[in-house]
Structure formats: C-alpha cells, structure tokens
Design an enzyme around this catalytic site. Structure first.
Site, PDB file in Angstrom:
ATOM      1  N   HIS A 224       0.834  -1.214   0.000  1.00 20.90           N
ATOM      2  CA  HIS A 224       0.000   0.000   0.000  1.00 20.90           C
ATOM      3  C   HIS A 224       0.869   1.264   0.000  1.00 20.90           C
ATOM      4  CE1 HIS A 224      -3.545  -2.496   1.266  1.00 20.90           C
ATOM      5  NE2 HIS A 224      -2.582  -3.216   1.814  1.00 20.90           N
TER       6      HIS A 224
ATOM      7  N   SER B 107      14.593  21.162 -17.382  1.00 18.94           N
ATOM      8  CA  SER B 107      13.407  21.952 -17.690  1.00 18.94           C
ATOM      9  C   SER B 107      13.836  23.234 -18.378  1.00 18.94           C
ATOM     10  CB  SER B 107      12.679  22.294 -16.392  1.00 18.94           C
ATOM     11  OG  SER B 107      11.918  23.470 -16.537  1.00 18.94           O
TER      12      SER B 107
ATOM     13  N   LYS C 163      15.729  21.255 -12.073  1.00 19.07           N
ATOM     14  CA  LYS C 163      15.031  20.003 -12.366  1.00 19.07           C
ATOM     15  C   LYS C 163      15.923  18.933 -12.989  1.00 19.07           C
ATOM     16  CE  LYS C 163      11.290  19.050 -11.871  1.00 19.07           C
ATOM     17  NZ  LYS C 163      10.150  19.252 -12.732  1.00 19.07           N
TER      18      LYS C 163
ATOM     19  N   GLU D 122       9.274   7.596 -16.966  1.00 20.35           N
ATOM     20  CA  GLU D 122       7.878   7.987 -17.150  1.00 20.35           C
ATOM     21  C   GLU D 122       7.337   7.505 -18.491  1.00 20.35           C
ATOM     22  OE1 GLU D 122       7.159  12.270 -15.468  1.00 20.35           O
ATOM     23  OE2 GLU D 122       9.237  12.119 -16.089  1.00 20.35           O
TER      24      GLU D 122
END
Lengths: 480, 480, 480, 480
Positions: free
Chosen positions: D170, D290, D296, D303
């Site tokens: 979880h 970025s 970043k 992803e």
C-alpha cells in the site's frame, strides 16, 4: 411464488409467452439463463413504471384508451411501484425481463386490461426509454456528488490553504505552491466533469413511440410524452431511437473521465500519506491495518478509488466493441450494455462519496510540506528571473541558477543557506536581494499571472469557484 | 543540415540545451530516441506558431516586450510558418520537440531576441495550448465531414427513398420500411455526432499563462490571449491547465462514438453488397478484386471503415489508462497522448470521407429488397393489429398471426398468397380486407406515429433533417 | 448470526479486528462498504479452505504445529467447507473478506487454536494462492467445455459435412467448400484455445509462504505445499509472489481470445439463420420471439455470445490498466482483479455451453447453400486454372475468367449455364471440358493441398481432429 | 520511378492490376489511400521474400516448377531483398501492398516468369505467413532483451544487494528487505515474460498452402515448407489458416503483460528518484532538465516506459474488437492488425532496452533507504512474533506491538530508541532481547522461508536466477 414450484411454473410461464404463436417447443433452460436480464434489470423498474404511466396517459389523451382504462392502469402501475419499493415485487422465473415482469404483475392486479399498457409500443422503444431515464438520474447523481466534493475541496482550500508545499512535475519538486492552489486544480477538473454530466442531456432523445423500429399504427403524441418526462428532444427517427447507443457510450466516457480525475486525487492521497511525503494523514476511520504487521495504516480507500478507474475504461471499450459493426436496428447483443452502465453508475457514486469523505477528514501537515519545498530548490526559476532582471540573458541566468543548485545539493544546503561569496563566484550579479528572492513566500507571491499560486490569485480562484459551484447547484433538479 | 554531420551536431546541440546548467553529461542516444516527439509533433507547428504570435502580441500589450521586439518576433514567426508550409523547415536532431525546433529556427532568423518568445510561459502550458487549438480544428473538420455525409444520405433518401426493404431486428426481417427511413436513422446519429463535436469546445479552456504549474511572474493578460485565439474560457487554475487531459479524453470518446456510427453503416454496406442480400452494389471504383479469384468484387473500403472503429476504442482506453492515477501536475507519460489524438483525427476524417463517397456512388436494387420484404412475413404485426380491430385480444391476435406465418413458411408462400379458407381455419375473423392489410405499401403507410416509416412521416423527417443540417453548417466556421 | 443484531455485532466485530492495536476509531461505514470484498470473494471459499488444510499439514510436518492441532484444525476446516457447500456458512457484516470469514468461523468451531491457521502466512500470499487455484479450475473447465464443443463440431462435420456451401472472403462468395471444411476451421481454432488454457499452468507459481512480501520467520516446506496442491513450480521470490498479476492477465487474455473465437462462430449462426442466407435454422428451444412481431424467430443466444466477447476485452484492458505502474508489493487496487476474473470465468463457461448446444440442435439446409455456391461464380478461379493448363498465362487466364463472370452476371446465368460459343468469344481455348471443371464437386475435389476442402483432405482433417481431441481430453484431470 | 510521373504510372499500374478482368473503372484515389498498406507493411519484405523462396523451392521439389525456374526466381528474390536492405527498393504508387510490390519488382528483374512465384498460393495465406515469421522474430527479440534486463537486475542484486530498504505494501513501509530481494521480484516476473514469449510459438501454425481459404489445386508439400521455415506445426485447415488471429492476439497480450511489468519497475524508478524517497539517482545521461526550472532533473525515460504500457492494452483491446464477430474466412478489417502488431513490437523493444540501460546506470543510496526502513517501524511484525515466543497469543502480541508503534510515532522515536521501562508498561514480557530483535539485520535474517529476504534465501534466489537465465538464453536462437 413458492420456490418449490418454480420449475413447473416456469414451463407454464413459457407456454404463456406472448410470442408463443409460432413456437412449438419451450426454451432450453441454458438459453433462458443466458437470455435472462431480470437479475440485473430490476433496477429499471421505477423508470419502466414511470414511462408506462406517461404512455398510458398519452394513449388516453389521443383517445386510444378511455378514461377508465387510464385510471385503472395508472393506479395498477402505482401499486406495482409500491410493491417494488417495499421489496414485495419479486420477479418470477418466467419473466424474461423487467418489462415483462411489470406487465405480468400489472395484469395480475388489474386483469386483462393490463395488456393494453403495451399498446403502441414495443419492448425495444420501452427499454430505450427506461435507459434514458436511468442515465439522466445517474448523471444528476454524479453531478450532485461531484459538487459536494468540490465544496469539500474548496472548504479545505479556505481552511488549510496557506500551507506551502512543493508543486511537482515529473514527481520532482518544481516550484513552491499553496495547498489551496493544488486543491483548486481538482475543483476546476471537477467543474468540467459536472458540466459534462449536465451536457449529457443534449444527447438524450425521447425514444418512446418508435415501436420495434418502424413506428406504430397510432398517431401518438410523442411531444406530450417527452414533455411529461422532461426530455428536450424527441428522437425523430424510429430506427435510430431503438438502435443508437451513442448516449450510453457518451455516458460511460463521461463517467470514465470523472473516474480518472478521482484516480489522480486518490493517487496523491496515497503518495501524501506515505512516510516519505508525509503531507497528509487519514484518520483511523479511513485506514486499514494489516493482519500481521501491527504498525500498518493503509489508505485502502484511496487505492480502491484509484483502482476502480480501470473498470470504467474497460466498460467504455466494451460498449464500443459491442456496438461496433452492428447492423440496424436492434440486436440482442445490445442487452449487455446495461451491465456496463449499471456498474459505472454504482461505482462512480461510491468513488465520489469516498473522496468527499476522505478529503473532509484528512489531516494536513504543513511543516513537512514546507520543509520539502525548501529542500527542493524550488526557487531556482525565481533565481534565474532575478539574474535576468540584473541584466543577464535568460539562457545564461538559467545556467547559473542550475549551477547554484548543483553546488547547494553537493553541500546539502538549501538555497537560503548559501553564502554570498559562493554566489558571487558563480556570478558577480548576486547581491543581498537574493535572500529575499529565495524566500518561499516571495516566490509564491511573485506568481501574479491570473490562475497563479500567489495568494491574491488563489483568492480570486476561490471566489470564482464559490460562484460556479452555486451556479451549477442551481442547474440541478432537487434529488428525487 | 548535412546528414553525415548529424552525430557531431547532435552533441553540440545537446551542450546547447537551455537546461544544461545542472548537467555534465550529454543524453544517452537511446534516451534521446525514446524521448523525442519531433517525429510526430511537427504537425503542431502551425498551432505553436499561432499561439506564439498571440503570446508575443500580449507581452507587447502589457509592456513586457517593446513594439520593435513584437514586430521582429512576429515576422520571424511568420517566416518559420512559411518555411513549414513549404516543407523547408525540417527539424534537426538536436530539437527535442516542435517547440524547441520553432524557437531554434526563430532565433536563427531574428537573433538572440528570439529567446524572448518564451518569456512568461513554459513548454507545459505551450503544448497544452497547441493541443487545444489542434483539437478544435479536428472537431470542426469532423463536423464538416459528418455534415457532408448527412447531406449525401439525405440526398439518397430523397432520390431513392421510396425503395421498400425489410427493416431488421436481430438481422431477421421485422417490418417493411422505406430505404429513406433507414438512411435517416444514420442522419439522426450523425446529427448527435456533430453536436458532440461542437460541444467539445465547452471542455476546452485556454491554458497559456499557467507556466510550468504555478503561474508566472508577469501579470499576463490571459483574457486577451483567449479572445484572440477564439477561446470562450480561460483555465482558471495553472496546475489544472497543464495537468488535465479531460478535453483530450472527451475528444477521443467523441471520435470513437462517431467511428462506431460509421462502422454500423459500413457493416450494412458489407451486408447489402452480398449476393445474399443484394440491395446495393458499389461501383468498380470502390471495389477490390482478388489476385486469384476473378469473380470477386470486395467492399474493402467499407470493411476498413468498420475495422478502423476498433482502433478508436483502443486509443480511448489507452489515454484513460495513461492518465489514471498520475499525480499533478505534468508527468512525461502524458506526451504519449498526442499519438492517440493524431491517429484518431487522421483516421476519422478518412472514414467520414470514405463513407460519404461510398454512399454517393452506391447503386441500390429496389427489386431485391422489395421481394425480401414480401418474403419475410414482415406484415405479421399488422395482421395481428387487424385482428385486434376485429375484436380479438392482442394476445390472441398475435398467436393467430404467428400460426399464419408458420403455415405460410411451411408452404413456401408469402402472406399475400395465402387463401382465405386457410386463413379462416385459423380464425373466423379473417375477411377480404386482409389482402389490403398485407400489402407492403399499406403496412408502411400505417406507421403513422411521428418518426415512423410512413411516407408522410419520412417526409417530415427529411424536412427536419434539411433544416438541422443547414443550422449546424451555420454554426461551423469556414474551413481555414 | 441473528440478522437483527448485525449492526451491533458489526461494531464489536470491528473492535475485534486483529489489527486494531494501533487504531482508536472504528471504520467509517462507507469505507467498509467500499472495502468489502466478501460479497464477491465468497466463491473462493473452497480454494481458501483447501489451501489452509495443506498449509496446516505442512506446519505439522515441520513441527510448528503438533499432531493434535493439525487434526483439530483440519477437521474444523472440513466443517467450514461442509457448511459452505450446504449454504449454511454466511459471511457476517464484520468479516472483511472470505479469509477472515473462514478463520472466524473456524475459531468459533475449534476455539482459540483456530488462530494458528494463520501462522506463517499473511492474507497477501493466502489470497494469491486462492486465485491461482481458482484460475486453474477455471482453465480446466473452459478446456473441458471447449473440447465438448469441438466434439459437437466434429460430429456435425461427419454427419452433415458433405453439404456444399460458398466459402466467403469479404463476405463475398469466394470458392465452394464443404460445410465440414468450414466447421473444422473452428475445431482448429478451439484446439489452440484449449492448448492455451492448458499452457496457462506454466505461468502459475505457488505463492504461499511469501508472507506479506518478505517471507516469514519459519523455514516452511513450500515444495511440499506445491506438491500437494498440484503446482509445478514455487514462486521463488516472496515479493513477486504477492505482487504479480501476470498469470491473471494471461488468464483474461486467453479467455478473451476464446470468446472472440466463439463470437465469430456466433456471428455466422446469426448470418446463416437469416432468410437471406438460409443455411441454418435454430429450433424453437434456441430461438426467441417478439412481443409484437408474430413472425419473428430471433437467434438471441448467438447474438449474446457474440456480444459477450466485448466484455472480455474490456476486463482484460481493465486489469492491465489496474496493474500498470503499481509499485511493489501489494496495493489494494489489486483487489479489483477478482471482479474481472470471476466475470470472465462465469461468462466463458456459459458461452461455450451455449455454442455447444446451438451447434448440436441446429438444422442445416444444403439446398440453399448449394444453390448459393452455384450462383456465386465461385468456380472462377478453377476456370482460370483450366485456361492456364490450356497454355495461357495466369494473368491472361484470370482476366478471361473475370470477363466470363461479368458476362454471366449480366445475363443472370450460372457458369454452368453459359453456352460454349459465348465462352469461345472470350477465348478460343474453351472446350467441352469446361463443363466438368465448373461442377461444384469438381472444384471442391481439386483442392488437393493438405488442409484443403477436397473430401480426401477433409477426411484427413477429421481423423486428425478426432485424435487431437482424444489426446487433449487425456491431458485434463477429471472434473472435481 | 520518377516522382513527377507517378500520377500517370498510377493509372497504368491500376489497369495492370492482376484482378482487373471484371473491372471497368480505376479505383477512386481516396479508396486507394484508405486501402494502401504499403506505407507500413514494407517492414514485412524480408519475411515475404524468405517465404517466397521456400515456396518456390517446394514448388520445384513437387515438380510444379522446373529447376531453372526455381533458380531464376530464387536469385531474383535475393536481388529484391538486397535492394530492400540497401533502401533501393521503394514501393510504387501502384503497389497495393508489399506482396504486390515484391512480385512487381521480381518480374521487372526476371521477366514474366516472376508471376510463377504466386503459383499455388494467394495473398491471404502469404500475408498470414509473413506475419507469423515477423512475430516469431519479435518474440525472440523481446525475449533476448528481457534476458539482458534480467542479467542487469541480477548484476545489481549481486553488487548492491546488501542495501537495506523498506519493503512496501500500500506504499506504506511494511517490512525491511534487501534491495536484492526487491530486484529479484522483477527477475521472476521477467522470467515468466520470457517464457510466455517462447511459448508463443505453440500458437504459431504454418499457414502457407491454404490458398484463399479452400486450399489449392496442387498437392503441395506443406510439411517441407514448415520445416524449412522452422515451424513445428502446419495449420491443418485452410480456412483457419487465413482467418485466425489468435496468435496475433496472444502476441499482443504477451507484449502487454511484459509492458506492465516494465511499467511497475518504471514507476519505482520515478518514486525512488524523488527527493522524498531518494533511494536512487539517474545520471545526467538519463535525465531531462526543464526549459524554465534550472534545478530540475526529471526521470523522463522511466515515465515514458510507464506511460507506454497504456498503448499496449489499447492495441490489445483493438485487435479483439477488430476480430470479434467477423465471419470466416478473411475480411479486410483484419489488415488493421498489422498496425497494432508493429507498434507493440517496436515499442516493447525500446522499453526493454531503456529499462536495461537505466538499471545499469542508476546509482543507489543505501543510507537513505536504511534510515527509511528504521523510521518505518517495519520491525513491528517481528516484535509481535517475539512476544508470541514469550507466550502471548498472536492476537494479543499484535496489539501490543501496534500500541508500541503508536507510542513511538507519538514520540518521534524509532523502535530501537524506545526505553525498556516504556516497553514494560505495555507488556511485562519485554526484556533486553528486544533490542536484538528490532535490529534491521536481525529482522531480515529471520525471514528464513524459501523465497524470503534473508541473505541466505536471497543467495539461493540469485543462484537460481543465474541458472534460469542461462537456460533461457540457450533456448533462444542466435539473433539474425
């Protein structure tokens, strides 16, 4: 009905079937089981009865039924509804579907005149009407719950909204934002979800009067039926009226989009409830434990809301695959649509309610989130902007700010903790003003574009949300 | 760019990347390949440039850029667009995506001032805007083509509409209908499809000005941008503006629903073109042959339209699965959405065009369809109704009519060919009037309910369709 | 349990929850409702109990339980199973899931020692085991039914197989085939379906002993458990054992592929039962009528089998979307998988049974199909081949045969009816032999390649099918 | 081909079409565009040519072609292949598909005898063969890459495996595990993925020789063809051979399951790379920056791998929807399957490669993960077990451990930091031994069940993994 007689009654029920004229054998039991929709379409009973009452009234108004017949049928239908509502109206084994069950029970109550309820219609247009009425209620129910969730989110934005947290992209800390800014993103998404639910009505056209596919031999007053049932349009073509599934597909898509909205919120509940993020705690009443791990507090409800979104997209794909390539008008395949519709309706209501409760009872932890924002170098964009104002090109400023972050990370410092001489090694443009620039409050306050996370802009958003929620609530009818 | 220098240029391109400040190594080639969206997002160039021009103008109007800068940037952007349109604007290996490619080319043309085009925005809100503009055009294009198909169908309904054919349910002959009645069913479905495409705009909110997720440090005039780009609403919340995918999901759903409409029409083209049905022939120009079977004339185009509907539902499911459970704001996963959107746009246009052409050139065969209607006992419902008018209950009448059909089928007769004495054996109520009742024209004419297949009601439907098509055409802007 | 006490028992049940140590509040009712899996996971009870018995026996064999405990727990579990099988084992409101329900009831029967059944395991590995056992039975059940359907099809191929019909491509008549050839295509597809069901076991690894995710503090004899439960492999890694869903995904895919096989057969039942094709009639016992159209005989069951295939692909997509991107090990989202698995299991069994019955009772109409083959110019390929043997290039021969078909179609003649002089106008190569060539029997007999439709090759196929069915039946265990 | 002549050549190409005999008009351009598969099926050229060579050889062996013809055709096909490989074999506008293109080019090279390559086959069985060969290579390619990834994971498990981290359920810290234990979970999943890819061959049956659907007029030696092309089975029934899509569906399902495995790993890369978790860093070469946020470092590749899993499930659903309800034998709809297959093949290879690289270059941070495990009270289960050994019931022990965690959390202490007197307030059973029990190493070492996370059991798993990888590598043919 006595259960031990069911087998026998079944046969006689079959012999009694309206369409038995051309048939010599009873149906195979397996076929019956495959075919039967009563186990799940009982849920349509109130809509079926409501439609029948209006249909009967209309038949009276055009002189097909006399006043006495209308009264008898109407009060008989009322009785069936009452029995349904108290659970005293069970289907019987011989009932093929809810329409047959209602008509059978009606006829038991009012005698043979009960059969006249089916004058000027077929089951094809009848079930099409039931589903339209069902889905309209479904969309209202979802809209109502989504608005309630929007109010909850807005309330939390107002109450806890000054909490500072990292805004993320790619799950990397990007820029500091207010919690209220983050919560209001969901308010905006839900606003569109609600609007989509309300717009669904534009695809809902009153189908009754289409008969099986060709119209019927009575000059029905379909506009009257539409008016009394609250439809804005009558399906103009009888074949379209019984064959189309676009309103059902649109419903499933709309529900699926909303389920995805909720799944994203749910994923953030899961993330924020981790010890690693630690921005949120769900209370005991919304947590589960483990049968073997005493320390566990699991956000099961959020996980289920996230998981259930997967069911919606599957059902949506199923209905498209079901309808794809089906010749006109009605094919039995389409009976399956109800399984998808009913499941999506039930589950979305549950998910909306659950998110509403979770967001009500959740506790936020501003210290954790603030320190995460501080530690995330989330002010780096503003450092670059500051250097631009000092005269550097954005390109050069971006690089220097990047190098500064690299240096701070290497040293384990926050940006505020960097010494001015180190800054000056990177660029002579740095001065004391830097320390004001990298304050989280300053970074946030600088986001002055409309829709930005500065307190003033967030305040604007909250006022706008308040207004739009009230407007949308007004568009909804009161719950039945 | 000379191809043999690409490897080298690639590296220098990488070293040149805007965000290279915190980075010491160039990107891995495989990563680059995985990451690159330029191969497919080039299609966004016109939208990207249009958005940039409006953005630049707005920056001028609020004093962030001076008039000269606005002019230089605007005419530079115009030049990039011109190069794109003539194919003279290729992406380069170092361009990560179309936004970078446009900005690079712009800077090559206008010099360092080109970088100012990116003031007050990020790629997150920029691409969000591009996609909104792209999808708006897509929905208009679909609506325009769907309206053209509606006109074609209406034209065929007017020209060939008196053709009598069996209306089907369960692919069994049910009741005789006019071809026009059947075609108008699709006109109604397409009307709702068009309305859905137009309604999509209600979910389209102007995102520019959201920056990466938090807003930007300029008090942008987002309303001005929205107005100039033709949006009715500004996305109120910056995080929502870059993270939401509901408008994209709605688009895919809407396209999928329309594709299903077309797939049903296509399936009927396949069926009707069989020798077994024989109601329709596609000309050579829309048929394929076989490399080994000389007699074959295959309706490949209709099969492809039917089959392509399967792709739409898959892409719809994919986008829901992609977005499901993604935390705010932007995650790179979302880059994949464009693959789904672009494919659905391209394929739906092609399918709509193909159906329009097929329905234009198809030849109908009224003799075949009339004789099918006659042989299908499709008048049996009207025989039952006739017996009801003679005083029988519908239940009894239905049975007698069913037995009559069974008898006729056994004898291989049509209903018109049955002798009166045989009828009387079934029921004493039969008389000569029966022979008028079972005439196909009579059965059709009797369907007098609004939306029914009687010529009068079909005429009404055609007038209504004519009107609605014109109205919807008026709602559409002229094609660019 | 007395129903009227349920509300109260619920609270105490909650306070009694094993994991209540860290919790101060009872769970919210809505959360409970969202969370509860007992309404659907009861179906796992026999598997749960069977797994528990083997687990207990193993704990005995490694000395963790003594012989007396093993006996008491084993007979207690037998009693719970007996109660389940007679319906006397209802879940209670406080039972979170079937595992808790079984353990609670066991403890009621045998006293506190009942709790020892949970030694050395967690619910995570326990439910993983239950699902593996359930799916193994499911695949056997499907395989058994698919084999029965293969036998039915083979029987029809043997009995009615000489029936000549058009083989279709693009739903256009292509070449004449034997009905047996057509039916055997499905036998081949089903053979692969059965093999896939049997192969599923290769993905099924015994998970018990994984504990929650890390293993447990006992040196369990997992191989013993695997052996007694009939597994070929033990899941080697504890985390994998509780987190993986690939076997479930493979199951859904396998079921979906079989459902598609059935849907194609079902579509042909629908087509062949039309008056237009007329190759098949389903008896009354497998047909439905219409409430208003007395002549209707609808193939509802076939339509439902076709339609239900849409549900399978949706559930498959849902499970992939559910599992996608879930971090290890267990997340609650995964509880939803059971809804998909149970529905696919139940529906596929029903569809397989229904197709088996339909193909048993269907009546074929060889006259209709033969005349369709004759009228379809399906011999045109053989005419071209004949011209090739006369010395023409295939290209030229194909063209002449194509022109011949065009001419025949224009005249409304079959190929056999064409006069020799007309043939000779097309090519001087035509002679009397042509009339032998275009006999349907001759065309069919000429398909001498292995797997072809010539009677000899079909005979071969039937022998092979007979053999493979018997072999596959032998691979299956006897039904429980 | 000169581009500026394409329009003209197109027409003559059309007039030249093999199947033009029955046709008088050229095909509509839009139809052509819809129909054309050459833009994407070029990728099949090597398989098409390889199949043709074996086909030609077989025709020689059964005397249908003479030795000279076989030689000429074979070397002609070799030349076409060579041209394809150097990019010198472009399709032409008049080529309907890759099969036609190859045959056209072959005939240009060898003259009219080129047409003989098509003797005894049709495009239906030809493309079926091409796809089987393509998919076999695809599955081998995936298996090879998955094995490489398994080796990478195993290598990391060996090198960094002693790293202690929290195992999660979880997404809450559950029990401490070794990183190696966690990585080996993926090795197990990938092992099943590889086995599924290898098992795919059981569903792949050699289709050539089926002709269009009925077999052909030559007694082909299909076993010879199968043998030379490496098939284990010949598709027994000609209709099945051209109509079935189950092997394609199984392929897509298998690819989708593997993509889901990767998506879970990718999600953990995203999570672990957050500052909140901090267990892993991807180097610059596998990170993105970025354009506006200098700090970043985004794990874009992970992803994308996660996101791409969504495409697989969509394509899988699409193929099921495409095939569902299609009558035998071939329908043009099925041409779309290639779009799904090719995309899944290409994307899965890329995702497997990317994960392999990322897991190679990632840097782990054992300090972060160890302190997370310590802070997660992940020893609570072992504390309960310890109390059980002291004589408490598990139920009571679980509660006390739960209360201990609550107390520690309240005080912000780890379990090791609790004082003995506080422990004794909770239970008199606590003694000094407690401090040994709650050591992370002790907790991990206690997981002695096979498959558990204790170093000994992990060692066993690594040896087993080493062995299985080697075995599976041996089953794979060397890459072409």
């Amino acid at each position: 009905m006595e259960p031990n007689k069911s087998a026998h009654k079944k046969d006689s029920a079959q012999n009694d079937r309206l369409w038995a004229g051309r048939f010599n054998q009873p149906q195979d039991m397996l076929f019956d089981r495959l075919n039967a929709s009563l186990p799940y379409d009982r849920i349509l009973a109130p809509y079926d009865i409501r439609g029948s009452k209006v249909h009967v009234g209309m038949l009276g108004s055009i002189g097909v039924l006399d006043g006495k017949e209308v009264d008898v049928l109407t009060s008989g239908l009322d009785q069936v509804l009452a029995e349904y509502e108290t659970g005293a109206f069970p289907g019987e084994a011989g009932d093929e579907d809810i329409h047959m069950a209602v008509e059978r029970r009606l006829t038991e109550i009012v005698g043979p005149v009960g059969g006249k309820v089916h004058t000027g219609r077929s089951r094809n247009d009848q079930v099409a009407l039931d589903v339209q009425l069902y889905l309209r209620d479904a969309t209202y129910g979802h809209a109502r719950r989504a608005l309630r969730l929007m109010r909850v989110l807005l309330g939390r934005a107002q109450a806890d909204g000054e909490m500072i947290m990292p805004g993320y992209t790619h799950l990397q800390r990007a820029q500091p934002v207010l919690l209220s800014h983050h919560l209001l993103a969901y308010v905006s998404m839900l606003e569109r979800d609600v609007r989509r639910f309300l717009r669904w009505r534009d695809s809902s056209w009153m189908p009754l009067g289409a008969g099986a596919l060709a119209g019927v031999n009575y000059a029905l007053d379909r506009e009257l039926v539409a008016r009394e049932l609250g439809f804005e349009r009558v399906a103009l073509n009888a074949m379209d009226a019984v064959a189309a599934r676009d309103a059902a597909m649109e419903y499933l898509a709309t529900a699926s989009i909303c389920a995805v909205t909720l799944s994203r919120m749910a994923d953030e509940v899961v993330l924020w409830s981790t010890q690693e993020f630690g921005y949120m705690t769900l209370p005991d009443s919304w947590s589960s434990g483990s049968s073997i791990m005493p320390q566990k507090r699991n956000p099961d409800a959020a996980e289920l809301v996230r998981g259930k979104a997967a069911g919606f997209l599957g059902r949506e794909a199923s209905l498209a695959a079901l309808s794809k390539g089906l010749p006109l008008a009605y094919s039995k395949d389409l009976q399956e649509d109800k399984l998808y519709l009913f499941a999506s309706q039930r589950e979305l209501d549950m998910c909306l309610d659950a998110m509403g409760e979770m967001m009500t009872v959740a506790e936020f932890h501003p210290d954790r989130s603030r320190s995460a924002a501080e530690g995330g170098y989330a002010q780096a964009t503003d450092v670059a902007d500051y250097l631009v104002r000092k005269g550097l090109s954005f390109r050069k400023a971006h690089r220097i700010s990047g190098r500064l972050v690299a240096l701070a990370a290497e040293r384990g410092s926050t940006l505020s903790e960097m010494r001015l001489e180190d800054l000056r090694d990177l660029s002579a443009q740095f001065d004391e003003q830097y320390y004001d620039i990298v304050k989280l409050e300053a970074v946030i306050a600088a986001k002055v574009s409309p829709g930005g996370t500065s307190p003033r802009r967030v305040e604007e958003q909250m006022l706008a949300a308040e207004k739009v929620i009230a407007e949308l609530e007004d568009e909804l009818p009161a719950p039945a």
